[in-house]
Design a protein around this motif. Structure first.
Motif, PDB file in Angstrom:
ATOM      1  N   GLY A 146      38.546  30.064  31.647  1.00 40.14           N
ATOM      2  CA  GLY A 146      39.686  29.574  32.603  1.00 40.14           C
ATOM      3  C   GLY A 146      40.815  30.518  32.667  1.00 40.14           C
ATOM      4  O   GLY A 146      40.879  31.775  32.406  1.00 40.14           O
ATOM      5  N   SER A 147      42.063  30.444  33.108  1.00 42.01           N
ATOM      6  CA  SER A 147      42.961  31.227  33.505  1.00 42.01           C
ATOM      7  C   SER A 147      44.040  30.765  32.613  1.00 42.01           C
ATOM      8  O   SER A 147      45.829  31.187  32.715  1.00 42.01           O
ATOM      9  CB  SER A 147      43.424  31.415  34.437  1.00 42.01           C
ATOM     10  N   GLU A 148      43.793  29.848  31.483  1.00 42.77           N
ATOM     11  CA  GLU A 148      45.311  29.630  30.810  1.00 42.77           C
ATOM     12  C   GLU A 148      45.730  30.643  29.854  1.00 42.77           C
ATOM     13  O   GLU A 148      44.619  31.231  29.744  1.00 42.77           O
ATOM     14  CB  GLU A 148      44.276  28.216  29.649  1.00 42.77           C
ATOM     15  N   ARG A 149      46.830  31.008  28.767  1.00 45.17           N
ATOM     16  CA  ARG A 149      47.176  31.502  27.848  1.00 45.17           C
ATOM     17  C   ARG A 149      46.895  33.270  28.853  1.00 45.17           C
ATOM     18  O   ARG A 149      46.460  33.996  28.311  1.00 45.17           O
ATOM     19  CB  ARG A 149      46.112  31.310  27.066  1.00 45.17           C
ATOM     20  N   GLY A 150      47.501  33.351  30.304  1.00 48.20           N
ATOM     21  CA  GLY A 150      47.330  34.115  31.066  1.00 48.20           C
ATOM     22  C   GLY A 150      46.419  35.485  31.193  1.00 48.20           C
ATOM     23  O   GLY A 150      46.031  36.376  30.983  1.00 48.20           O
ATOM     24  N   VAL A 151      44.892  34.326  30.752  1.00 53.45           N
ATOM     25  CA  VAL A 151      43.505  35.036  30.941  1.00 53.45           C
ATOM     26  C   VAL A 151      43.512  35.140  32.852  1.00 53.45           C
ATOM     27  O   VAL A 151      43.548  34.489  33.407  1.00 53.45           O
ATOM     28  CB  VAL A 151      42.417  34.624  30.173  1.00 53.45           C
ATOM     29  N   LEU A 152      43.497  36.681  32.653  1.00 52.08           N
ATOM     30  CA  LEU A 152      42.597  37.016  34.364  1.00 52.08           C
ATOM     31  C   LEU A 152      41.868  36.561  34.958  1.00 52.08           C
ATOM     32  O   LEU A 152      41.088  36.541  34.289  1.00 52.08           O
ATOM     33  CB  LEU A 152      43.452  38.781  34.715  1.00 52.08           C
ATOM     34  N   THR A 153      41.831  35.935  35.308  1.00 50.32           N
ATOM     35  CA  THR A 153      40.346  35.221  35.933  1.00 50.32           C
ATOM     36  C   THR A 153      39.749  36.131  36.922  1.00 50.32           C
ATOM     37  O   THR A 153      38.739  36.366  37.563  1.00 50.32           O
ATOM     38  CB  THR A 153      41.035  34.006  37.716  1.00 50.32           C
ATOM     39  N   SER A 154      39.775  37.399  37.448  1.00 46.69           N
ATOM     40  CA  SER A 154      39.384  38.069  38.273  1.00 46.69           C
ATOM     41  C   SER A 154      40.014  39.279  38.070  1.00 46.69           C
ATOM     42  O   SER A 154      40.690  39.613  37.072  1.00 46.69           O
ATOM     43  CB  SER A 154      40.043  38.516  39.606  1.00 46.69           C
ATOM     44  N   TYR A 155      38.996  40.534  38.036  1.00 44.61           N
ATOM     45  CA  TYR A 155      39.471  42.297  36.946  1.00 44.61           C
ATOM     46  C   TYR A 155      40.011  42.972  38.326  1.00 44.61           C
ATOM     47  O   TYR A 155      39.122  42.822  39.302  1.00 44.61           O
ATOM     48  CB  TYR A 155      38.157  43.030  37.037  1.00 44.61           C
ATOM     49  N   VAL A 156      40.689  43.688  38.660  1.00 45.91           N
ATOM     50  CA  VAL A 156      42.537  44.320  39.054  1.00 45.91           C
ATOM     51  C   VAL A 156      42.182  45.720  39.186  1.00 45.91           C
ATOM     52  O   VAL A 156      42.925  45.779  38.333  1.00 45.91           O
ATOM     53  CB  VAL A 156      42.989  43.825  39.780  1.00 45.91           C
ATOM     54  N   PRO A 157      41.248  46.869  39.159  1.00 49.80           N
ATOM     55  CA  PRO A 157      41.099  47.806  38.040  1.00 49.80           C
ATOM     56  C   PRO A 157      43.455  48.894  38.577  1.00 49.80           C
ATOM     57  O   PRO A 157      43.554  48.241  39.476  1.00 49.80           O
ATOM     58  CB  PRO A 157      40.805  48.588  39.162  1.00 49.80           C
ATOM     59  N   ASP A 158      43.840  49.195  37.456  1.00 50.62           N
ATOM     60  CA  ASP A 158      44.755  49.849  38.331  1.00 50.62           C
ATOM     61  C   ASP A 158      44.530  50.462  38.765  1.00 50.62           C
ATOM     62  O   ASP A 158      43.636  50.724  39.721  1.00 50.62           O
ATOM     63  CB  ASP A 158      45.599  50.402  36.827  1.00 50.62           C
ATOM     64  N   SER A 159      46.098  51.272  39.180  1.00 49.77           N
ATOM     65  CA  SER A 159      45.519  52.404  40.590  1.00 49.77           C
ATOM     66  C   SER A 159      46.615  53.953  40.451  1.00 49.77           C
ATOM     67  O   SER A 159      47.745  53.274  38.822  1.00 49.77           O
ATOM     68  CB  SER A 159      46.907  51.850  41.273  1.00 49.77           C
ATOM     69  N   GLY A 160      46.834  54.518  40.291  1.00 51.81           N
ATOM     70  CA  GLY A 160      47.113  55.637  40.511  1.00 51.81           C
ATOM     71  C   GLY A 160      46.890  56.275  38.886  1.00 51.81           C
ATOM     72  O   GLY A 160      45.237  56.454  38.913  1.00 51.81           O
ATOM     73  N   ASP A 161      47.855  57.473  38.592  1.00 49.78           N
ATOM     74  CA  ASP A 161      46.942  57.383  37.032  1.00 49.78           C
ATOM     75  C   ASP A 161      46.467  57.129  35.961  1.00 49.78           C
ATOM     76  O   ASP A 161      45.610  58.290  35.495  1.00 49.78           O
ATOM     77  CB  ASP A 161      48.591  58.764  36.667  1.00 49.78           C
ATOM     78  N   ASP A 162      46.641  55.769  35.776  1.00 47.10           N
ATOM     79  CA  ASP A 162      46.679  55.004  34.965  1.00 47.10           C
ATOM     80  C   ASP A 162      45.273  54.924  35.466  1.00 47.10           C
ATOM     81  O   ASP A 162      44.266  54.625  34.114  1.00 47.10           O
ATOM     82  CB  ASP A 162      47.374  53.111  35.273  1.00 47.10           C
ATOM     83  N   LEU A 163      43.689  55.050  36.406  1.00 45.15           N
ATOM     84  CA  LEU A 163      42.799  55.443  36.570  1.00 45.15           C
ATOM     85  C   LEU A 163      42.491  56.291  35.754  1.00 45.15           C
ATOM     86  O   LEU A 163      41.014  56.113  35.873  1.00 45.15           O
ATOM     87  CB  LEU A 163      42.253  55.264  37.596  1.00 45.15           C
TER      88      LEU A 163
END
Length: 778
Positions: A612-629
């Motif tokens: 679920g999406s409660e307590r701050g759980v992301l419902t989908s995965y979003v990769p970071d960008s830039g140097d964090d990758l």
């Protein structure tokens, strides 16, 4: 027709087997085995205890509830006493196998008397029976389990060979001589540089470092290389990567909801501790009991996050006491496996069946962790970006406040607060032995304590976690230093001197070089529990600097390399493989510390594991960008219900519990990752673009090879790869659209290069990345 042929084959084989049996063939095989020479002196720990443990301890061992006939064979006094159910008879009579009822039962052919009983499906070989007989004849001497005897520095074997560099080689050389083996030749300097860099930093050596060091005298070069690598910030990251498995670190709580937590500041502390070369005794003390130390600093309090890395339920309707008990059990088990090298968890529900650790002993350990104030442990932590906790000097601009088990850090420059779970004991709590280990079945009360068979808990030690930490790091404790030395050895050689690095108990593997293990453990303690000193000591040995080639002779004599006639050769971890590829491509972001990041991940996996999406759980995965990758794999966000897929395929654990020794598998999925993973394809593309953008058109293939493998290609390798490169040029020269599609992979900005040339060189780089040598430390 087919059935008739099969039946004929079966009948024919049966006739042959019947003939061999009637001719006594199998008796001859057994007799041949029985004729193997026995050792001159039968050693209880190394020859007899493994036989008794494997075949007898289930019914006649430490577990009183499962013990039969009142006979206990793991304790000398009991084994040599009169049998409770047979007055006048003794299980073992020193010097007299014929009067020893246990031995008579073992050699009996009568199913009614035979031990182990036929229904157990256990049996002793003739060789083992002969060993037992000779041991009894020699006096049936018992010994304390080898790992519970404090280590001592035995006399270093004398050898005048000029090949030996230090005491390690003397011990290893003596064993090799005993086995009819010799050391392999020394590896070349380029191989040693790569080996040392991978072992110390987890990364390949930088080309400029290789050029600089290779110009020096060989002996000076290796000394300087080790010192340079140990001084690198990447050393702390490399050591931390292994410790995260032990500490069951994750960025999520686990269980069904698996919501997120902020524990990365503790990870930053571990990196900092290794880089500052905090002594191992202090490293343990701070993590076990930093909050209880006099005038505890914020670093010491933060270190105790080690004890709160375990899974925590976020579900509603659970029985809080049940899960609180599970958390305390987890801390106890982690202490056992990760620090003591023992399977303490086996004594949760009953006395340990093999090691002399009672259920009361287990809950004595448990009591040390049962005082923790769990309030605040189910917090919704803040994910704050762009904060660091350790610079040079540490804690620049950071303040901290400890509030009921949560350490809150605030950056003076105005960033959001970051809350970290740490230890904070509440009012004293009575601990009970739990019947069958169940939270709601308390029996007798128990005080904090440790098994006397390991080391009695001194009267002057406080009965809290600080006292426990002092007990752990006592020079007389037989396990702590041995376990760490063995783990470091296993990291460098691929196999510990005790193979079961998680289990030094009776059922664990025996040390292949017990005198060497003990010598190193004592030497380690004598030199201030200095991990960098230990690593350098091993690396400067001839044993470490050997070639790793498995010759036909060594494959026959020592296929597992137990006796160390060659260096270790084994596949790198998934994290190291990814970091290696990022480093050689020039993509690696070498920033130290900070919050976890999200690199590429296959679509859909994240959603499948979300409740679920409660307590701050992301419902989908979003990769970071830039140097964090492109940060080191150490910093990849670790979700317990979905650890990084490309790492788990290479045997990374999910970190639900402490893990000391990763399994090593070899599957087609691993090859598919190396061929198709976006990060790897992107790295090959970026490397190709950079080389072409530098203006090079000549010698691209040998330069590519040397950049990745830190050596020049051999003639046949160069011919094969060059032919492959030109074939790719011709293929994509006629299909430029396909080249453009191939080189579009990844988010990293493109350089202005010809797509056809880039595609051809990119595929050549990918081939090299897929070589066994690339992903192997040798």
């Amino acid at each position: 027709m087919k059935n008739a042929v099969a039946l004929g084959l079966i009948l024919g084989l049966s006739i042959v087997l019947l003939y061999l049996y009637q001719d006594g063939y199998f008796d001859k095989v057994e007799d041949d085995y029985a004729s193997v020479a026995l050792p001159e002196t039968v050693d209880y720990n190394f020859h007899i205890k493994p036989i008794l443990s494997d075949n007898c301890y289930t019914c006649h061992g430490p577990d009183a509830n499962k013990r039969k006939a009142g006979l206990r064979l793991d304790i000398e006094k009991n084994a040599l006493s009169e049998l409770p159910e047979s007055p006048g008879h003794f299980a073992i009579v020193a010097g007299s196998p014929g009067k020893s009822e246990a031995y008579r039962a073992i050699i009996s052919d009568d199913p009614a008397e035979q031990m182990p009983p036929p229904e157990s499906n256990l049996s002793l070989t003739n060789y083992e029976k002969r060993l037992l007989r000779k041991w009894i004849e020699q006096g049936a001497a018992f010994e304390k389990h080898w790992a519970f005897i404090p280590p001592e520095k035995k006399k270093v074997p004398t050898d005048t060979s000029s090949y030996l560099k230090n005491e390690i080689d003397a011990f290893v050389g003596s064993k090799l001589k005993e086995k009819g083996l010799t050391f392999s030749p020394k590896a070349s300097n380029d191989i040693l540089l790569r080996r040392m860099a991978l072992d110390v930093t987890g990364l390949p050596p930088a080309p400029e470092l290789v050029d600089k060091l290779m110009s020096e005298a060989p002996d000076e070069m290796l000394q300087r290389a080790i010192d340079t690598l140990l001084a690198s910030p990447a050393y702390g990251e490399r050591m931390t990567q292994s410790w995260l498995d032990v500490a069951r670190y994750a960025d999520s709580h686990g269980y069904q909801d698996d919501s997120y937590r902020t524990m990365w500041p503790w990870r930053d502390w571990v990196i900092h501790a290794f880089n500052e070369n905090l002594s191992y005794d202090e490293f343990l003390t701070w993590q076990i009991a930093g909050d209880l130390m006099p005038n505890a600093t914020k670093e010491q309090i933060l270190a105790t996050g080690f004890n709160r890395n375990h899974p925590i339920t976020q579900e509603g309707g659970v029985i809080q006491e049940e899960y609180r008990t599970n958390y305390v059990l987890d801390r106890t088990n982690t202490l056992g496996k990760g620090i003591l090298g023992l399977t303490l968890e086996c004594a949760r529900c009953h006395d340990h069946k093999y090691d002399a650790i009672s259920q009361k002993d287990y809950f004595g350990f448990y009591a040390f962790f049962n005082q923790v104030n769990e309030k605040g442990i189910q917090m919704d932590a803040v994910q704050a970006k762009n904060q660091k906790f350790f610079a040079d000097p540490p804690y620049i601009g950071i303040s901290a406040k400890d509030t009921v088990g949560v350490l809150s850090f605030v950056n003076m420059n105005g960033s959001n607060p970051v809350n970290v779970m740490v230890m904070n004991d509440s009012a004293p709590k009575t601990t009970f032995v739990l019947d069958r280990g169940e939270y709601d079945r308390p029996t007798d009360s128990v005080l904090p304590g440790t098994p006397s068979i390991i080391l009695p808990f001194a009267n002057d030690l406080a009965k809290n976690r600080l006292g426990l930490a002092q007990w752990l790091t006592d020079r007389k404790n037989p396990l702590t230093a041995r376990v760490l030395v063995n783990r470091i050895w296993g990291t460098l050689f691929g196999r510990g001197l005790v193979e079961t690095s998680e289990d030094f108990g009776v059922q664990g593997s025996l040390p292949t070089h017990p005198e060497l293990l003990d010598w190193l453990a004592v030497d380690f303690m004598e030199n201030g529990w200095d991990i960098k000193y230990l690593i350098k000591k091993i690396m400067l040995s001839a044993t470490y600097q050997q070639r790793s080639e498995l010759t036909p002779e060594l494959e026959k004599a020592d296929p597992e390399n137990k006796w160390l006639a060659r260096a270790g050769r084994f596949r790198m971890s998934g994290e190291m493989i990814r970091d290696y590829i990022l480093a050689t491509s020039g993509l690696l972001n070498r920033e130290i510390g900070g919050p976890s990041v999200r690199p590429y991940q296959p679509e859909g996996l994240w959603e499948e594991t979300n409740a679920g999406s409660e307590r701050g759980v992301l419902t989908s995965y979003v990769p970071d960008s830039g140097d964090d990758l492109y940060r080191r794999s150490l910093y990849t966000f670790w979700k317990r219900t979905l650890p990084p897929p490309s790492m788990t395929i290479f045997d990374a654990p999910n970190r639900d519990f402490s893990e000391v020794r990763r399994q090593k598998t070899n599957t087609p999925l691993q090859a598919l990752v190396l061929q198709n993973d976006v990060q790897i394809l992107e790295a090959a593309r970026v490397l190709a673009e950079k080389m072409l953008n530098d203006g090079g058109k000549d010698n691209l293939v040998p330069q590519l090879f040397e950049r990745i493998l830190v050596r020049s290609p051999r003639k046949e390798e160069l011919l094969t790869l060059t032919a492959y490169y030109h074939d790719a040029l011709n293929t994509y020269g006629s299909k430029p659209k396909d080249a453009e599609k191939l080189v579009a992979v990844g988010d990293y900005p493109h350089l202005k290069t010809d797509p056809v040339s880039t595609a051809a060189l990119m595929l050549t780089a990918q081939v090299i990345y897929n070589l066994d040598e690339t992903i192997t430390k040798e």
